[in-house]
Motif scaffolding. Structure first.
Motif, short mmCIF file in Angstrom:
data_model
loop_
_atom_site.label_atom_id
_atom_site.label_comp_id
_atom_site.label_asym_id
_atom_site.label_seq_id
_atom_site.Cartn_x
_atom_site.Cartn_y
_atom_site.Cartn_z
N GLY A 1 41.50 39.40 22.74
CA GLY A 1 41.47 38.00 23.15
C GLY A 1 42.83 37.37 23.32
O GLY A 1 42.93 36.15 23.51
N VAL A 2 43.90 38.16 23.23
CA VAL A 2 45.26 37.63 23.38
C VAL A 2 45.57 37.40 24.86
O VAL A 2 45.40 38.31 25.68
N VAL A 3 46.01 36.21 25.22
CA VAL A 3 46.34 35.87 26.60
C VAL A 3 47.84 36.05 26.82
O VAL A 3 48.65 35.48 26.08
N THR A 4 48.22 36.84 27.81
CA THR A 4 49.63 37.09 28.11
C THR A 4 49.97 36.51 29.48
O THR A 4 49.10 36.20 30.28
N SER A 5 51.27 36.39 29.73
CA SER A 5 51.72 35.86 31.02
C SER A 5 51.32 36.79 32.16
O SER A 5 50.97 36.33 33.26
N SER A 6 51.36 38.10 31.93
CA SER A 6 50.97 39.04 32.97
C SER A 6 49.47 38.91 33.27
O SER A 6 49.04 39.01 34.42
N GLY A 7 48.66 38.68 32.23
CA GLY A 7 47.23 38.48 32.44
C GLY A 7 46.96 37.23 33.26
O GLY A 7 46.13 37.24 34.18
N ILE A 8 47.68 36.16 32.95
CA ILE A 8 47.53 34.92 33.72
C ILE A 8 47.92 35.14 35.18
O ILE A 8 47.25 34.66 36.10
N ALA A 9 49.01 35.90 35.39
CA ALA A 9 49.48 36.17 36.75
C ALA A 9 48.46 36.95 37.57
O ALA A 9 48.19 36.64 38.73
N THR A 10 47.88 37.99 36.96
CA THR A 10 46.90 38.80 37.69
C THR A 10 45.63 38.00 37.99
O THR A 10 45.03 38.16 39.07
N VAL A 11 45.20 37.17 37.05
CA VAL A 11 44.03 36.32 37.31
C VAL A 11 44.31 35.36 38.46
O VAL A 11 43.47 35.14 39.35
N ALA A 12 45.52 34.77 38.47
CA ALA A 12 45.90 33.87 39.56
C ALA A 12 45.90 34.60 40.90
O ALA A 12 45.48 34.04 41.93
N LEU A 13 46.36 35.86 40.91
CA LEU A 13 46.36 36.65 42.14
C LEU A 13 44.94 36.95 42.61
O LEU A 13 44.66 36.97 43.82
N ILE A 14 44.02 37.19 41.68
CA ILE A 14 42.62 37.40 42.05
C ILE A 14 42.05 36.15 42.70
O ILE A 14 41.34 36.21 43.72
N TYR A 15 42.37 34.99 42.14
CA TYR A 15 41.91 33.73 42.73
C TYR A 15 42.52 33.52 44.12
O TYR A 15 41.83 33.06 45.04
N ALA A 16 43.80 33.83 44.27
CA ALA A 16 44.44 33.70 45.58
C ALA A 16 43.82 34.68 46.58
O ALA A 16 43.62 34.34 47.76
N ASN A 17 43.50 35.88 46.11
CA ASN A 17 42.87 36.88 46.96
C ASN A 17 41.54 36.38 47.49
O ASN A 17 41.24 36.51 48.70
N ILE A 18 40.72 35.81 46.62
CA ILE A 18 39.40 35.38 47.07
C ILE A 18 39.49 34.15 47.97
O ILE A 18 38.62 33.93 48.83
N MET A 19 40.53 33.34 47.80
CA MET A 19 40.74 32.23 48.73
C MET A 19 41.03 32.75 50.13
O MET A 19 40.47 32.27 51.12
N ALA A 20 41.88 33.78 50.23
CA ALA A 20 42.19 34.37 51.53
C ALA A 20 40.95 35.00 52.15
O ALA A 20 40.72 34.90 53.36
N TYR A 21 40.13 35.64 51.33
CA TYR A 21 38.88 36.25 51.83
C TYR A 21 37.96 35.20 52.44
O TYR A 21 37.37 35.42 53.50
#
Length: 467
Positions: A325-345
């Motif tokens: 359950g530990v949230v890291t900066s890299s985890g936040i970055a990858t989640v943001a990229l997934i959201y950006a990806n689905i916006m482009a889709y």
């Protein structure tokens, strides 16, 4: 109202993607973790197999009883319990989803003015994303329960179709001109000379299409231009499924587990993912669908999604989630990229394949639309069934797989697809034909030895002089 069939599809997809992670599913259906991957694949994928059959079977009902009746038939979904019955229910509901995906596209295109045909054609995808959004939040709310929440959208579609009129073009095909006039004036909310002129144009077009289809044989689909269109229709939907968005929709919590580790936040991240989808798709359909070129949108979306997926792979490999359950900066970055990806889709490969495939086929081979949409369900089945195994075997490299697939999707768009925004259906046939004379023959623009006659309808709904 018709496009609420897309909501039904998205709602079911989003609901099952999270339900297969619930402990209550294993408890109720009594299967162990050793067969969890197999069960998950069947629960998600087997419905798409039913949809593949349904998209072909529904054409017989639609041709004889009308588009409206066919959509109502597709809304029937069984109530089942027990794992074997659950599988059967998934197949039967798939028949309805597959059939509705074809008929709703036809119903919308037959009723849409050409100025907003692309926008209305994309509404199916918008309602699909709204269905996923709703399902994700229902999943988040009932994570500890197994409740019958899958049937309300189907009832809404079936009952809701009672409030709309039949397709004008289908009524004209049946020779029911007075009903066609009533339907057109209702859907346009107008009975002016412009609307009467539109009905006359539809009547002439139907007469030309019937003449164009006279003597049609399925082997004609293998002719050069026809086979090219058929191949494009099939590959466009293969591309749509290969960019990874459908896999994310079905297996959202499992993908977020790869990015941030196991934890209760996965359902919340998936629910936010659904909200991002609907905002992006709604923005595109309402404000950009008729303003930017379709080919440009597909290329730009594919490039952006590829970059996102490749970066996600690198970050996840270099900085794997710690878990617990530990949230890291890299985890936040990858989640943001997934959201950006689905916006482009949702600005490209989500909504655009539907209107593209519906408009590339001339009247004589309109059966090609069903072939294209049918292939969508085939590819959907292929990915929904295999992604569970792919995640187990590839882990974070599954993102790289979709990133590379995006590159091939972009190349296909550049070298094969044509720009069709703002063109009439006849102009679309011209740019996809290697022989203009063949285009005219297929479109019904010139039928040697025949004189097209059709009855127009005056304001009172009575037959007037032939056109």
């Amino acid at each position: 109202m018709a496009s609420s069939g897309g909501f039904l599809f998205g709602y079911d997809s989003g609901l099952m993607g999270a339900i297969i992670t619930f402990a209550s599913l294993q408890e109720d259906f009594r299967y162990g973790k050793g067969v969890a991957t197999k069960t998950n694949s069947l629960v998600v994928g087997i419905q798409q197999a039913g949809a593949f059959v349904g998209c072909w079977a529904i054409s017989l009902i639609a041709a004889r009883y009308g588009r409206r009746q066919a959509i109502m038939v597709c809304s029937a979904v069984p109530l089942t319990h027990g794992l074997p019955a659950f599988y059967v229910g998934r197949v039967v509901s798939g028949l309805g989803l597959g059939g509705s995906s074809v008929i709703i596209s036809v119903f919308s295109s037959e009723n849409a003015p050409k100025e907003i045909r692309g926008r209305l054609g994309s509404f199916y995808q918008l309602m699909y994303t709204f269905g996923i959004f709703t399902a994700y939040w229902v999943d988040y709310a009932v994570a500890k329960l197994m409740v019958p929440v899958t049937h309300c959208p189907a009832a809404l579609l079936g009952i809701g179709m009672l409030t709309v009129t039949e397709s004008v073009r289908w009524l004209v095909q049946q020779g029911r001109h007075e009903e066609a006039w009533e339907s057109l004036t209702w859907i346009r909310a107008d009975d002016s000379e412009e609307t009467r002129a539109e009905l006359k144009e539809i009547q002439v077009s139907i007469a030309e299409e019937q003449a164009a289809r006279s003597g049609f044989q399925y082997r004609e689909l293998l002719e050069r231009d026809n086979f090219k269109r058929l191949s494009i229709g099939v590959i466009v939907f293969l591309c749509q499924q290969s960019v990874g968005a459908t896999a994310l929709a079905y297996y959202g919590p499992q993908f977020f587990k790869i990015l941030v580790g196991a934890g209760p936040s996965n359902l919340l991240l998936t629910a936010i993912f659904g909200a991002v989808k609907i905002v992006a798709c709604g923005t595109f359909v309402l404000f950009f669908a008729e303003r930017i070129g379709r080919k440009s949108a597909l290329i730009g979306g594919g490039v952006f999604m590829s970059i996102c997926m490749i970066i996600i792979t690198i970050v996840t490999k270099v900085r794997p989630p710690p878990g617990g359950g530990v949230v890291t900066s890299s985890g936040i970055a990858t989640v943001a990229l997934i959201y950006a990806n689905i916006m482009a889709y949702n600005f490209s490969w989500g909504p655009l394949p539907w209107p593209i495939v519906s408009e590339i086929f001339p009247a004589r081979i309109k059966v090609g639309v069903a072939t294209g949409v049918g292939s969508q369900w085939l590819w959907n089945f292929m990915y929904s069934f295999s992604v569970s195994y792919m995640m187990a075997a590839m882990n974070e490299y599954i993102f790289l797989f979709f990133g590379v697939a995006d590159i091939f999707v972009v190349l296909f768009t550049i070298f094969v697809l044509k720009e069709t925004r703002g063109l009439s259906l006849e102009e679309v046939q011209d740019i996809y034909s290697s022989d203009p004379a063949t285009t005219k023959r297929f479109s019904g623009a010139s039928v040697p030895g025949s004189e097209v006659e059709t009855a127009s309808i005056d304001k009172a709904g009575e037959k007037a002089e032939p056109v």
